[in-house]
Design a protein around this motif. Structure first.
Motif, mmCIF file in Angstrom:
data_model
loop_
_atom_site.group_PDB
_atom_site.id
_atom_site.type_symbol
_atom_site.label_atom_id
_atom_site.label_comp_id
_atom_site.label_asym_id
_atom_site.label_seq_id
_atom_site.Cartn_x
_atom_site.Cartn_y
_atom_site.Cartn_z
ATOM 1 N N ILE A 141 0.805 -1.009 0.514
ATOM 2 C CA ILE A 141 -0.366 0.216 0.196
ATOM 3 C C ILE A 141 0.324 1.237 0.139
ATOM 4 C CG2 ILE A 141 -2.189 1.316 1.701
ATOM 5 C CD1 ILE A 141 -2.430 -1.310 2.486
ATOM 6 N N VAL A 142 0.519 2.473 -0.793
ATOM 7 C CA VAL A 142 1.136 3.418 -0.896
ATOM 8 C C VAL A 142 0.143 4.882 -1.372
ATOM 9 C CG1 VAL A 142 3.201 3.031 -2.648
ATOM 10 C CG2 VAL A 142 0.967 2.939 -3.546
ATOM 11 N N ALA A 143 1.717 5.323 -0.409
ATOM 12 C CA ALA A 143 0.253 6.767 -0.359
ATOM 13 C C ALA A 143 1.069 8.262 0.016
ATOM 14 C CB ALA A 143 -0.143 6.647 1.264
ATOM 15 N N SER A 144 0.316 9.387 -0.462
ATOM 16 C CA SER A 144 1.324 10.325 -0.348
ATOM 17 C C SER A 144 2.366 10.920 1.087
ATOM 18 C CB SER A 144 -0.094 11.413 -0.423
ATOM 19 O OG SER A 144 -1.105 12.092 0.568
ATOM 20 N N GLU A 145 3.340 11.410 1.033
ATOM 21 C CA GLU A 145 3.949 12.007 2.801
ATOM 22 C C GLU A 145 2.633 12.643 2.882
ATOM 23 O OE1 GLU A 145 7.360 13.899 1.033
ATOM 24 O OE2 GLU A 145 7.884 12.480 0.718
ATOM 25 N N ALA A 146 1.717 13.249 2.739
ATOM 26 C CA ALA A 146 0.994 13.596 3.514
ATOM 27 C C ALA A 146 -0.364 12.823 4.627
ATOM 28 C CB ALA A 146 -0.617 14.480 3.202
ATOM 29 N N VAL A 147 -0.968 12.025 3.921
ATOM 30 C CA VAL A 147 -1.451 10.319 4.296
ATOM 31 C C VAL A 147 -0.125 9.770 5.815
ATOM 32 C CG1 VAL A 147 -2.062 8.154 4.077
ATOM 33 C CG2 VAL A 147 -2.908 10.440 2.482
ATOM 34 N N ALA A 148 1.024 9.639 4.692
ATOM 35 C CA ALA A 148 1.557 8.803 5.511
ATOM 36 C C ALA A 148 2.086 9.600 6.828
ATOM 37 C CB ALA A 148 3.011 8.588 4.895
ATOM 38 N N THR A 149 2.069 10.315 6.914
ATOM 39 C CA THR A 149 2.717 11.386 8.458
ATOM 40 C C THR A 149 1.351 11.506 9.027
ATOM 41 O OG1 THR A 149 4.025 12.893 6.610
ATOM 42 C CG2 THR A 149 3.214 13.662 9.522
ATOM 43 N N ARG A 150 0.522 11.845 8.196
ATOM 44 C CA ARG A 150 -0.852 11.518 9.014
ATOM 45 C C ARG A 150 -0.845 9.778 9.284
ATOM 46 N NH1 ARG A 150 -5.464 12.172 5.897
ATOM 47 N NH2 ARG A 150 -6.211 9.987 6.083
ATOM 48 N N LEU A 151 -0.226 9.359 8.934
ATOM 49 C CA LEU A 151 -0.705 7.452 9.365
ATOM 50 C C LEU A 151 0.262 7.490 10.971
ATOM 51 C CD1 LEU A 151 -1.037 5.807 6.574
ATOM 52 C CD2 LEU A 151 -3.028 5.966 8.451
ATOM 53 N N GLY A 152 1.091 7.773 10.335
ATOM 54 C CA GLY A 152 2.747 7.424 11.884
ATOM 55 C C GLY A 152 3.077 6.086 11.866
ATOM 56 N N GLY A 153 3.141 5.284 11.759
ATOM 57 C CA GLY A 153 3.895 4.212 11.432
ATOM 58 C C GLY A 153 5.425 3.951 11.008
ATOM 59 N N ARG A 154 5.582 3.399 10.323
ATOM 60 C CA ARG A 154 7.123 2.875 9.892
ATOM 61 C C ARG A 154 7.020 3.275 8.789
ATOM 62 N NH1 ARG A 154 4.146 -0.517 11.692
ATOM 63 N NH2 ARG A 154 5.350 -2.514 10.784
ATOM 64 N N PRO A 155 6.749 4.550 7.961
ATOM 65 C CA PRO A 155 6.492 4.604 6.706
ATOM 66 C C PRO A 155 8.246 4.271 5.805
ATOM 67 C CG PRO A 155 7.005 6.582 7.463
ATOM 68 C CD PRO A 155 6.553 5.973 7.753
ATOM 69 N N VAL A 156 8.108 3.968 4.432
ATOM 70 C CA VAL A 156 9.516 3.652 4.002
ATOM 71 C C VAL A 156 9.140 4.330 2.490
ATOM 72 C CG1 VAL A 156 10.727 2.297 2.877
ATOM 73 C CG2 VAL A 156 9.962 1.081 5.366
ATOM 74 N N SER A 157 10.014 5.157 2.472
ATOM 75 C CA SER A 157 9.878 5.904 0.956
ATOM 76 C C SER A 157 10.249 5.063 -0.192
ATOM 77 C CB SER A 157 10.755 7.162 1.343
ATOM 78 O OG SER A 157 10.644 7.853 1.974
ATOM 79 N N LEU A 158 9.466 5.372 -1.670
ATOM 80 C CA LEU A 158 9.555 4.483 -2.611
ATOM 81 C C LEU A 158 10.297 5.997 -3.806
ATOM 82 C CD1 LEU A 158 9.166 1.942 -3.746
ATOM 83 C CD2 LEU A 158 6.976 2.964 -4.361
ATOM 84 N N LEU A 159 11.633 5.605 -4.230
ATOM 85 C CA LEU A 159 12.811 6.334 -4.178
ATOM 86 C C LEU A 159 11.677 6.092 -5.998
ATOM 87 C CD1 LEU A 159 15.960 6.645 -2.303
ATOM 88 C CD2 LEU A 159 13.565 8.383 -2.506
ATOM 89 N N SER A 160 11.725 5.688 -6.066
ATOM 90 C CA SER A 160 11.417 5.103 -7.793
ATOM 91 C C SER A 160 11.171 3.121 -7.911
ATOM 92 C CB SER A 160 13.036 5.597 -8.405
ATOM 93 O OG SER A 160 13.822 4.320 -8.199
ATOM 94 N N ALA A 161 10.096 3.302 -8.644
ATOM 95 C CA ALA A 161 10.035 1.884 -9.347
ATOM 96 C C ALA A 161 9.634 2.826 -11.271
ATOM 97 C CB ALA A 161 8.583 1.771 -8.843
ATOM 98 N N VAL A 162 10.932 1.150 -11.700
ATOM 99 C CA VAL A 162 10.454 1.862 -12.768
ATOM 100 C C VAL A 162 10.060 0.025 -13.921
ATOM 101 C CG1 VAL A 162 12.639 1.266 -15.282
ATOM 102 C CG2 VAL A 162 12.390 3.141 -12.374
ATOM 103 N N THR A 163 9.769 0.079 -14.986
ATOM 104 C CA THR A 163 9.976 -1.506 -15.250
ATOM 105 C C THR A 163 10.231 -0.668 -16.456
ATOM 106 O OG1 THR A 163 7.605 -0.716 -16.021
ATOM 107 C CG2 THR A 163 7.954 -2.204 -13.715
ATOM 108 N N ARG A 164 10.885 -1.998 -17.529
ATOM 109 C CA ARG A 164 11.067 -1.869 -18.918
ATOM 110 C C ARG A 164 10.720 -2.900 -20.212
ATOM 111 N NH1 ARG A 164 11.586 2.700 -17.496
ATOM 112 N NH2 ARG A 164 13.036 4.563 -18.122
#
Lengths: 119, 382
Positions: B210-233
């Motif tokens: 489950i991914v979320a905007s940073e605003a939501v991640a901050t609101r949720l607290g918890g232990r978010p991990v930043s997704l710096l990039s996701a790429v398919t080729r």
């Protein structure tokens, strides 16, 4: 039929625009995307670029084993003078013969290309 | 660019689960990910997912709840999870959603996959002749690579030995029995030089992120991990890939893994040597070795020495496949890419228990590779 006429040949395509050689016959070029391809006959001789041995019988269907049952066979890629490397079943008396870019000669084109080690 | 965080990650059990469908595994993974995030299904605003052969992901709403959200089915081979994740990330970045789900699952039967040539754009003859066998590609590729770069059969066995050892430390792994390099090396040959214990097996499992905007991640607290990039080729010209009737072009082929990994690092602004823990597609032992170099973690041929020094072990300098990878978890095609992301999230949060990489890792990487020449990569950070 003369031996020349009955000799198997692989058919490919050469791109009019960039010269890339494709196998099998192609409508468009993988390299440049152009759609004018000329039919060509590929070399009957090449060298083993890489290979492995199929030690177990592939699932049937789609595999159709020989009438006298499955025996391990070599499969790999043969590098032709056109630069393209063609996937093929490789015939040899001993799999070790395929090492070291072994020279091979085309023996059949269907259902897939087959090459044999040149003694 | 809008930052995207992983706020929840969940897995079903992996390995044989008689009587449990692939769809049920997907629901289990999604509910675990929701609980991990502290969210309800009704909080999810958009979803993407799929399986290779176990059903349509959008039908999961029957079990999850009919909230009416858009749910797009993805069928992209080994990149199914990666493609679903990219779509979820793009939904957040575009601002069309603040909370998005990516899910992948599969339940495969025993034995090798039996793909039909017609579905892969090949003449039927390739099936009749016994050439529609994915393991042949890996055998041909690593056999050539070993000759070219001096990789030994002993090193191949070591990769699988590590996978089974890491599996013993992972309560969710399918294969949890250690196996010695000697036993692995002396097992039946499948496709030379690869023995039966060097391969992953088609398996079962589900994975959800489950991914979320940073605003939501901050609101949720918890232990978010930043997704710096996701790429398919998909593959570029001149690569050597599964189910290729020919390798076109002149000279040494390249791999789609290289372009996907480079794009992921570029988008993240991170270099491979900065990564603390990584996941590489280990369809078989040789693949992990080749992917180390193809993804930029070492030079071609350096792997022999690196594995001699134990670099890819959990306490090594570049821990690879800390959860046991595909070899210990099996290969449910739709799930594996997100299983990798789940493991990196677990490691970056410091929650990997007995298999935790020491020294508080803060940057992680994932990589999948599959037919007919696709790759999906992510870079994650805490």
């Amino acid at each position: 039929m003369s031996p020349t006429e009955s000799a198997p040949r692989l058919h490919g395509s050469r791109c009019d625009s960039c010269g890339n050689v494709a196998f099998p016959v192609a409508d468009g070029c993988q390299r440049c995307g152009q759609q004018v391809m000329q039919p060509i006959e590929l070399s009957e001789h090449g060298t083993v670029w890489g290979f492995t041995v199929q030690r177990f019988a592939p699932k049937s269907p789609p595999y159709v084993p020989p009438a006298d049952g499955f025996v391990p066979f070599a499969v790999g890629y043969v590098e032709l003078s056109e630069g393209v490397k063609v996937e093929a079943v490789l015939e040899c008396a001993d799999f070790a013969e395929l090492e070291g870019h072994a020279p091979v000669r085309l023996t059949a084109t269907v259902p897939v290309p087959r090459f044999e080690v040149v003694a | 660019m809008t930052g995207v965080s992983i706020v929840g990650a969940g897995l079903s059990a992996f390995g044989r689960q008689p009587g449990v469908s692939g769809r049920e595994m997907a629901v289990q993974a999604i509910r675990t990910a929701l609980a991990d995030a502290g969210l309800e299904w009704s909080d999810v605003q958009i979803a993407f997912g799929g399986s290779d052969g176990s059903g349509l992901a959008d039908t999961l709403v029957a079990e999850l709840g009919l909230t009416g959200i858009p749910f797009t089915n993805v069928k992209n081979g080994c990149a199914t999870g990666g493609s679903a994740l990219v779509s979820a990330v793009n939904a957040i970045r575009s601002g069309s959603a603040e909370i998005a789900l990516a899910v992948g699952f599969d339940k495969h039967g025993r034995g090798a996959f039996a793909p039909l040539p017609e579905e892969w754009g090949l003449p039927a003859g390739y099936g009749e002749a016994g050439l529609m066998v994915t393991t042949q590609f890996f055998g041909i590729k690593i056999a050539r690579y070993m000759r070219e770069y001096g990789i030994t059969a002993q090193t191949l066995a070591k990769v699988a030995e590590k996978a089974y050892a890491n599996g013993t430390l992972n309560p969710n792994a399918w294969r949890r029995t250690p196996m010695s390099a000697e036993e692995i090396a002396s097992a039946d040959m499948v496709n030379d030089p690869l023995t039966r214990y060097m391969f992953c097996s088609p398996g079962e499992g589900g994975a959800a992120i489950i991914v979320a905007s940073e605003a939501v991640a901050t609101r949720l607290g918890g232990r978010p991990v930043s997704l710096l990039s996701a790429v398919t080729r998909t593959r570029g010209f001149g690569t050597f890939e599964v189910f290729a009737p020919a390798i076109q072009g002149i000279g040494a082929p390249t791999s789609v893994s290289t372009t996907a990994a480079a794009a992921a690092f570029d988008a993240a602004g991170v270099r491979p040597d900065e990564i603390d823990v990584l996941q590489l597609q280990d369809t078989e032992s040789g693949a992990e070795i080749m992917h180390m170099a193809e993804c930029g973690f070492c030079e071609h041929g350096e792997q022999e020495q690196l594995l001699e020094k134990g670099a890819t072990l959990i306490d090594g300098s570049m821990p690879v496949n800390t959860d046991g990878g595909c070899i210990a978890n099996g290969e449910p095609i739709g799930a594996s890419g997100l299983r990798q992301v789940h493991e990196i999230v677990t490691q970056l949060r410091g929650e990997a228990g007995d298999r935790q990489v020491p020294g508080s890792p803060h940057l992680g990487f994932t990589h999948v590779y599959g037919a007919p020449g696709i790759s999906a990569c992510t870079v994650l950070a805490v």
